[in-house]
Design an enzyme around this catalytic site. Structure first.
Site, PDB file in Angstrom:
ATOM      1  N   THR A 146       0.721  -1.221   0.118  1.00  0.00           N
ATOM      2  CA  THR A 146       0.053  -0.036   0.072  1.00  0.00           C
ATOM      3  C   THR A 146       0.847   1.139   0.087  1.00  0.00           C
ATOM      4  OG1 THR A 146      -2.045  -1.114   1.175  1.00  0.00           O
ATOM      5  CG2 THR A 146      -1.678   0.923   1.329  1.00  0.00           C
ATOM      6  N   SER A 199       1.437  -7.603  -1.429  1.00  0.00           N
ATOM      7  CA  SER A 199       2.047  -8.670  -0.420  1.00  0.00           C
ATOM      8  C   SER A 199       1.375  -9.898  -0.486  1.00  0.00           C
ATOM      9  CB  SER A 199       2.737  -8.244   0.912  1.00  0.00           C
ATOM     10  OG  SER A 199       1.591  -8.062   1.866  1.00  0.00           O
ATOM     11  N   SER A 200       0.020  -9.970  -0.622  1.00  0.00           N
ATOM     12  CA  SER A 200      -0.803 -11.245  -0.670  1.00  0.00           C
ATOM     13  C   SER A 200      -0.135 -12.116  -1.612  1.00  0.00           C
ATOM     14  CB  SER A 200      -2.229 -10.644  -1.019  1.00  0.00           C
ATOM     15  OG  SER A 200      -2.812  -9.813  -0.375  1.00  0.00           O
ATOM     16  N   THR A 257       1.404  -4.851   4.086  1.00  0.00           N
ATOM     17  CA  THR A 257       1.437  -5.095   5.699  1.00  0.00           C
ATOM     18  C   THR A 257       0.679  -6.471   5.667  1.00  0.00           C
ATOM     19  OG1 THR A 257      -0.727  -4.164   5.424  1.00  0.00           O
ATOM     20  CG2 THR A 257       1.083  -2.943   6.337  1.00  0.00           C
ATOM     21  N   ASP A 258      -0.097  -7.149   4.793  1.00  0.00           N
ATOM     22  CA  ASP A 258      -0.670  -8.274   4.895  1.00  0.00           C
ATOM     23  C   ASP A 258       0.212  -9.449   5.269  1.00  0.00           C
ATOM     24  OD1 ASP A 258      -3.083  -7.184   4.481  1.00  0.00           O
ATOM     25  OD2 ASP A 258      -3.118  -7.700   2.276  1.00  0.00           O
ATOM     26  N   THR A 268       2.805  -9.942  14.382  1.00  0.00           N
ATOM     27  CA  THR A 268       1.536 -10.490  13.859  1.00  0.00           C
ATOM     28  C   THR A 268       0.960  -9.368  13.423  1.00  0.00           C
ATOM     29  OG1 THR A 268       0.034 -12.124  13.919  1.00  0.00           O
ATOM     30  CG2 THR A 268       0.223 -10.888  15.889  1.00  0.00           C
ATOM     31  N   THR A 325      -0.048 -22.006  19.653  1.00  0.00           N
ATOM     32  CA  THR A 325      -1.474 -21.469  20.251  1.00  0.00           C
ATOM     33  C   THR A 325      -2.217 -20.582  19.179  1.00  0.00           C
ATOM     34  OG1 THR A 325      -2.848 -20.603  22.099  1.00  0.00           O
ATOM     35  CG2 THR A 325      -0.475 -19.752  21.803  1.00  0.00           C
ATOM     36  N   GLN A 326      -3.433 -20.805  19.406  1.00  0.00           N
ATOM     37  CA  GLN A 326      -4.270 -19.816  18.370  1.00  0.00           C
ATOM     38  C   GLN A 326      -4.329 -18.394  19.393  1.00  0.00           C
ATOM     39  OE1 GLN A 326      -8.216 -21.464  17.835  1.00  0.00           O
ATOM     40  NE2 GLN A 326      -7.444 -23.260  16.966  1.00  0.00           N
ATOM     41  N   CYS A 327      -4.189 -18.691  20.672  1.00  0.00           N
ATOM     42  CA  CYS A 327      -4.063 -17.227  21.338  1.00  0.00           C
ATOM     43  C   CYS A 327      -3.136 -16.250  20.914  1.00  0.00           C
ATOM     44  CB  CYS A 327      -3.803 -17.418  22.920  1.00  0.00           C
ATOM     45  SG  CYS A 327      -5.257 -18.420  23.634  1.00  0.00           S
TER      46      CYS A 327
HETATM   47  N1  ASP Z   1      -2.637  -5.347   0.237  1.00  0.00           N
HETATM   48  C1  ASP Z   1      -1.560  -4.811   0.492  1.00  0.00           C
HETATM   49  C2  ASP Z   1      -0.418  -5.431   0.879  1.00  0.00           C
HETATM   50  O1  ASP Z   1      -0.064  -6.328   1.628  1.00  0.00           O
HETATM   51  C3  ASP Z   1      -2.049  -4.050   2.232  1.00  0.00           C
HETATM   52  C4  ASP Z   1      -0.866  -3.240   2.903  1.00  0.00           C
HETATM   53  O2  ASP Z   1       0.214  -3.168   1.945  1.00  0.00           O
HETATM   54  O3  ASP Z   1      -1.246  -2.977   3.851  1.00  0.00           O
HETATM   55  O4  ASP Z   1       0.453  -5.383   0.176  1.00  0.00           O
END
Ligand code: ASP
Length: 344
Positions: free
Chosen positions: A14, A59-60, A90-91, A167, A279-281
């Site tokens: 982003t 980044s997905s 960020t993803d 995370t 853990t999922q926590c």
């Molecule tokens: N979908 C974006 C990515 O991970 C989200 C971001 O950058 O915040 O590339």
């Protein structure tokens, strides 16, 4: 004369996206003109060079191949720069920072991942602050001239975290990352305050930077949940080509105690598969000795992931499995703290 040098590596995300006029969806754009977008960077007496990935990605779409390219690039440019800032979506930033922390051995310089929730061209962007502080951190030295933070980190919303402890916890807030089981390494206010006792410095005897780019990705992640079926569990644990499974359990490492479930785990363990309990926590750690439902997993050979995040566990498995063909060797290394990713 400049007071330091940094290589900005732009992978996408982003921070450098612009709206597609056709449908208003955000798409990465060429960020080579970064100094024009963030003129604040010119105020530093620093040499700031940039390297742009091709293609730029959301980044997905990150794959381990990109981590390999990053590790190779850092090794190639290692002696030329005081530090590295990686602009990343960020993803999957926590996955990439975790993986790189394992791939870069004997790291003696800062590698800071950052990005933003709003593109850098938007008036209220968080990207400028994140980028400018990351550059400052990547070139910061202590009174002995050593890099302040020779670790793979994530800087976001005024906080510097160890990358393999992070995370993504919020899809919309600027406070997008958390490091639930390890305190921040630094906080940016009027000045940047470093917490030196939390930062890992390489041993005097550490050798030169070594990179590990052989990753074995034959890992599944099974999130235990009420109603999980036998065939889903069987596919996750015994599916074709699976060498390891991260079992995301409840609370302190507890899971379903029904015979059918334990029998599948036993069968997978009997086949030598690497089974890791995370853990999922969000915070806290796995302790399979507290409840009978956790004990049952331990008894059939599931390994405790302690307080590791799933992102870190995945990077650690990819790295250890890439380095070792013997599953028993991987199992014994999994419970050891290698890069500050676990507390015990
Ligand atoms: N979908 C974006 C990515 O991970 C989200 C971001 O950058 O915040 O590339």
């Amino acid at each position: 004369m400049t007071q330091g040098s940094v290589l900005l590596i732009y992978t996408g995300g982003t921070i450098g996206m612009k709206e597609d006029p056709m449908n208003q969806a955000l798409k990465p754009f060429d960020f080579r003109g970064i100094m024009d977008e963030v003129p604040e960077l010119r105020k530093f007496a620093l040499t700031i060079d940039s390297y742009t990935f091709d293609p730029l990605i959301d980044s997905s779409d990150v794959e381990p191949l990109m981590w390999k390219q990053l590790a190779l690039l850092i090794r190639e440019k290692y002696d030329e720069y005081d530090g590295f800032v990686i602009l990343h979506g960020t993803d999957t930033m926590a996955y990439s920072a975790s993986a790189l922390s394992f791939m870069l051995e004997n790291l003696g310089k800062p590698v800071i991942f950052t990005g933003s929730q709003l593109p850098v061209g938007r008036p209220r962007t968080d990207g400028k602050e994140n980028l400018v502080s990351s550059v400052e951190i990547a070139t910061a030295k202590d009174s002995n001239g050593r890099p302040m933070v020779p670790e793979v980190c994530i800087f976001f919303n005024s906080k510097l975290y160890r990358g393999n402890r992070c995370t993504k916890v919020n899809a919309t807030s600027f406070d997008a990352f958390s490091s639930p089981n390890y305190p921040a390494l630094a906080e940016a206010g009027i000045s940047i305050r470093y917490d030196a006792k939390r930062i890992h410095y390489p041993e005097q005897t550490a050798g030169p930077l070594a990179i590990h780019t052989e990753l074995d990705t034959r890992v599944s992640i099974m999130k235990v949940h009420p109603g999980i079926t036998e065939s889903v569990a069987r596919n996750c644990l015994l599916g074709e080509g699976i060498r390891a499974c991260i079992i995301e359990t409840y609370g302190s490492g507890n899971s379903i105690s029904k015979d059918w479930f334990i029998n599948i785990i036993r069968e997978a363990a009997g086949k030598g598969k690497i089974l890791l309990n995370i853990t999922q926590c969000l915070a806290g750690e796995v302790n399979m000795d507290i409840y009978a439902t956790g004990r049952a997993l331990k008894d059939v050979g599931v390994i405790s992931g302690g307080d590791m995040t799933t992102e870190s566990a995945l990077g650690k498995l990819f790295f250890l499995m890439g380095e070792n063909s013997d599953n028993e060797e991987v199992k014994s290394l999994l419970s050891k703290n290698i890069r500050g990713e676990m507390s015990k």
